[in-house]
Motif scaffolding. Structure first.
Motif, PDB file in Angstrom:
ATOM      1  N   GLU A   1      -3.703  -1.606   9.449  1.00  0.00           N
ATOM      2  CA  GLU A   1      -2.868  -1.564   8.257  1.00  0.00           C
ATOM      3  C   GLU A   1      -1.602  -2.361   8.524  1.00  0.00           C
ATOM      4  OE1 GLU A   1      -2.222   2.309   6.693  1.00  0.00           O
ATOM      5  OE2 GLU A   1      -4.360   2.728   6.453  1.00  0.00           O
ATOM      6  N   LEU A   2      -1.291  -3.262   7.608  1.00  0.00           N
ATOM      7  CA  LEU A   2      -0.182  -4.191   7.774  1.00  0.00           C
ATOM      8  C   LEU A   2       0.786  -4.040   6.607  1.00  0.00           C
ATOM      9  CD1 LEU A   2       1.067  -6.604   9.312  1.00  0.00           C
ATOM     10  CD2 LEU A   2      -0.440  -8.105   7.971  1.00  0.00           C
ATOM     11  N   PRO A   3       1.824  -3.221   6.769  1.00  0.00           N
ATOM     12  CA  PRO A   3       2.824  -3.092   5.707  1.00  0.00           C
ATOM     13  C   PRO A   3       3.724  -4.329   5.669  1.00  0.00           C
ATOM     14  CG  PRO A   3       3.477  -1.808   7.619  1.00  0.00           C
ATOM     15  CD  PRO A   3       2.112  -2.367   7.928  1.00  0.00           C
ATOM     16  N   ALA A   4       4.577  -4.395   4.658  1.00  0.00           N
ATOM     17  CA  ALA A   4       5.407  -5.579   4.470  1.00  0.00           C
ATOM     18  C   ALA A   4       6.589  -5.634   5.424  1.00  0.00           C
ATOM     19  CB  ALA A   4       5.897  -5.642   3.031  1.00  0.00           C
TER      20      ALA A   4
ATOM     21  N   GLU B   1      10.565  -0.741   7.272  1.00  0.00           N
ATOM     22  CA  GLU B   1      10.761   0.472   6.484  1.00  0.00           C
ATOM     23  C   GLU B   1       9.414   1.023   6.007  1.00  0.00           C
ATOM     24  OE1 GLU B   1      13.490   2.214   5.778  1.00  0.00           O
ATOM     25  OE2 GLU B   1      14.799   0.912   6.960  1.00  0.00           O
ATOM     26  N   GLN B   2       8.540   0.140   5.563  1.00  0.00           N
ATOM     27  CA  GLN B   2       7.215   0.582   5.144  1.00  0.00           C
ATOM     28  C   GLN B   2       6.419   1.112   6.332  1.00  0.00           C
ATOM     29  OE1 GLN B   2       4.956  -2.224   2.846  1.00  0.00           O
ATOM     30  NE2 GLN B   2       6.346  -2.135   1.098  1.00  0.00           N
TER      31      GLN B   2
ATOM     32  N   LEU C   1       4.182   6.312   8.857  1.00  0.00           N
ATOM     33  CA  LEU C   1       4.149   7.275   9.956  1.00  0.00           C
ATOM     34  C   LEU C   1       4.998   8.514   9.700  1.00  0.00           C
ATOM     35  CD1 LEU C   1       4.519   4.742  12.906  1.00  0.00           C
ATOM     36  CD2 LEU C   1       2.510   6.159  12.454  1.00  0.00           C
ATOM     37  N   ASP C   2       5.880   8.425   8.679  1.00  0.00           N
ATOM     38  CA  ASP C   2       6.839   9.491   8.410  1.00  0.00           C
ATOM     39  C   ASP C   2       7.748   9.707   9.620  1.00  0.00           C
ATOM     40  OD1 ASP C   2       8.075  11.478   6.863  1.00  0.00           O
ATOM     41  OD2 ASP C   2       6.830  13.054   7.716  1.00  0.00           O
TER      42      ASP C   2
ATOM     43  N   ASP D   1       0.693   3.609  -1.501  1.00  0.00           N
ATOM     44  CA  ASP D   1       1.941   4.162  -2.017  1.00  0.00           C
ATOM     45  C   ASP D   1       3.066   3.129  -1.955  1.00  0.00           C
ATOM     46  OD1 ASP D   1       1.075   6.633  -2.781  1.00  0.00           O
ATOM     47  OD2 ASP D   1       2.102   7.752  -1.212  1.00  0.00           O
ATOM     48  N   LEU D   2       2.899   2.125  -1.097  1.00  0.00           N
ATOM     49  CA  LEU D   2       3.950   1.143  -0.843  1.00  0.00           C
ATOM     50  C   LEU D   2       3.786  -0.126  -1.672  1.00  0.00           C
ATOM     51  CD1 LEU D   2       3.935   1.480   3.048  1.00  0.00           C
ATOM     52  CD2 LEU D   2       5.172   2.860   1.372  1.00  0.00           C
TER      53      LEU D   2
END
Length: 413
Positions: free
Chosen positions: A208-211, A214-215, A220-221, A155-156
């Motif tokens: 999992e490695l978001p950027a 904020e991501q 995690l919401d 989604d990101l």
């Protein structure tokens, strides 16, 4: 930290220093618009099943066929973003559906069930909202979006997959942490955890490695500010049986980059410990024990002294504040005052057990707490397990632990 249902948070201490459900639309009636007649559960369920298959098998023609003209660019983007993700399973589980309106549109809410090949025996679930429309005489998907709760990584943005010997890293582009760097750390963590906890777990990590932060919070919401100092979190699919691995280690790249090489290794090994002990971590397991064994495993063999591992606690002791009660679960809440001390106190409690009774006694105690069940009362049950495993009750252990704090961290100890 391990909170309920299954969520582990770590980093504040170091930084301070399958199936498709039927769509239950109301039956067609004469009073409903002609465009909506015949929109039964079977047709709409088949539509979502075909959409899931198209994404899982990377079939652009099938994905487009099940989408409205306006929705085709979005589903093409979805296939692009998930192209590198090894999907073993993907399915929509409908939770509610609205009646079609006069224009022949309907809103469906569903759980997107996702399994990653080689890692998930039980799917991770993500709430979704889908807008359906009648087009060309058939129901098609016009729009799909998150419906609150945690989001899947894609989604990101587009997802890159980098595999190691003992791990798989799924990453979005643009972050400060290179996926290959995380692979190296995770590949060291897994054997270190197995050396303590044995081979009765999957022996692999999905990370999992978001950027960015904020991501990370979006996955995690959670409010980003409350979790800014959390370098990594372990989550498990809601409702998954305790023995089935569906764990994901989510990395906060901004916090992770502020750690030293040792700190990154400790954090990753800590999270790997939570994955390895999943089957032996129960709602009645106190967080001081689950977080303590994870930190103890993470620091094992690093050569760090008590003062280096527990700097906040050392300052408290120097100021004359020696804890007399083990940390409560609430002490581990993200953003809580004293969260660093909670981790340090928990590590010291587990280190005390491993030092005095041996590492395998610590492992046995952890598993005995899980096996004991909730009992009549949490503290009474823990007291019984401590007596059976260590020969001392909760009060005696707590007093010994408090004295150990004083001895190790006082000016004369």
């Amino acid at each position: 930290m391990l909170s309920r249902p299954v969520l582990s948070r770590r980093g504040a201490l170091l930084l301070a220093a399958g199936g498709l459900a039927q769509l239950s639309l109301p039956p067609a009636t004469a009073a409903r618009p002609a465009a909506a007649r015949g929109a039964g559960p079977a047709e709409l369920s088949a539509l979502l099943a075909a959409r899931a298959d198209a994404v899982r098998t990377r079939d652009p023609a099938a994905a487009a066929a099940g989408s409205t003209a306006a929705g085709r660019p979005a589903v093409a983007e979805l296939l692009s973003r998930t192209a590198a993700v090894p999907l073993a399973g993907l399915a929509y589980r409908v939770t509610s559906a609205g009646s079609p309106d006069a224009a022949g549109r309907a809103v469906v809410r569903a759980e997107l069930a996702v399994r990653i090949t080689g890692y998930d025996e039980y799917p991770a679930l993500f709430p979704r909202r889908l807008e359906l429309a009648r087009e060309g005489g058939a129901w098609r998907v016009g729009r799909e979006e998150p419906a609150g709760g945690a989001a899947p990584l894609w989604d990101l943005g587009g997802v890159e997959a980098v595999a190691g010997t003992h791990c798989l890293v799924l990453a979005t582009a643009g972050g400060a942490v290179r996926p290959a760097t995380l692979v190296e750390v995770a590949d060291r963590a897994v054997p270190a955890v197995s050396a303590v906890w044995g081979g009765d777990w999957a022996g692999r990590l999905l990370l999992e490695l978001p950027a960015g932060q904020e991501q990370f919070a979006r996955l995690l919401d959670v409010p980003p500010a409350d979790w800014a100092d959390m370098a990594a979190v372990t989550t498990a699919a809601a409702g998954a049986p305790s023995h089935t691995p569906a764990d994901r280690v989510l990395v906060n790249p901004e916090a992770f980059t502020r750690l030293s090489d040792l700190g990154r290794q400790v954090v990753t090994t800590h999270e790997a410990t939570h994955v390895a002990t999943r089957a032996d971590t129960r709602p009645w397991t106190p967080l001081w024990l689950s977080e303590g064994v994870a930190d103890w495993t993470g620091y094992l063999g690093t050569g760090r002294t008590t003062r280096q591992i527990a700097p906040e606690l050392a300052r408290d002791v120097a100021a004359g504040r020696v804890p007399t009660a083990l940390p409560a679960d609430a002490d581990f809440t993200a953003g809580a005052a004293g969260i660093a001390q909670a981790y340090e106190l928990s590590w010291l409690a587990c280190d005390l057990i491993a030092t005095r009774y041996g590492p395998q006694r610590l492992v046995a105690l952890y598993r005995a707490v899980a096996a004991a069940g909730p009992g009549a009362g949490r503290e009474a049950q823990l007291d019984q397990v401590l007596r059976a495993e260590l020969g001392t009750g909760l009060a005696g252990f707590t007093a010994r632990w408090s004295e150990e704090i004083r001895t190790r961290l006082s000016g004369t100890g």
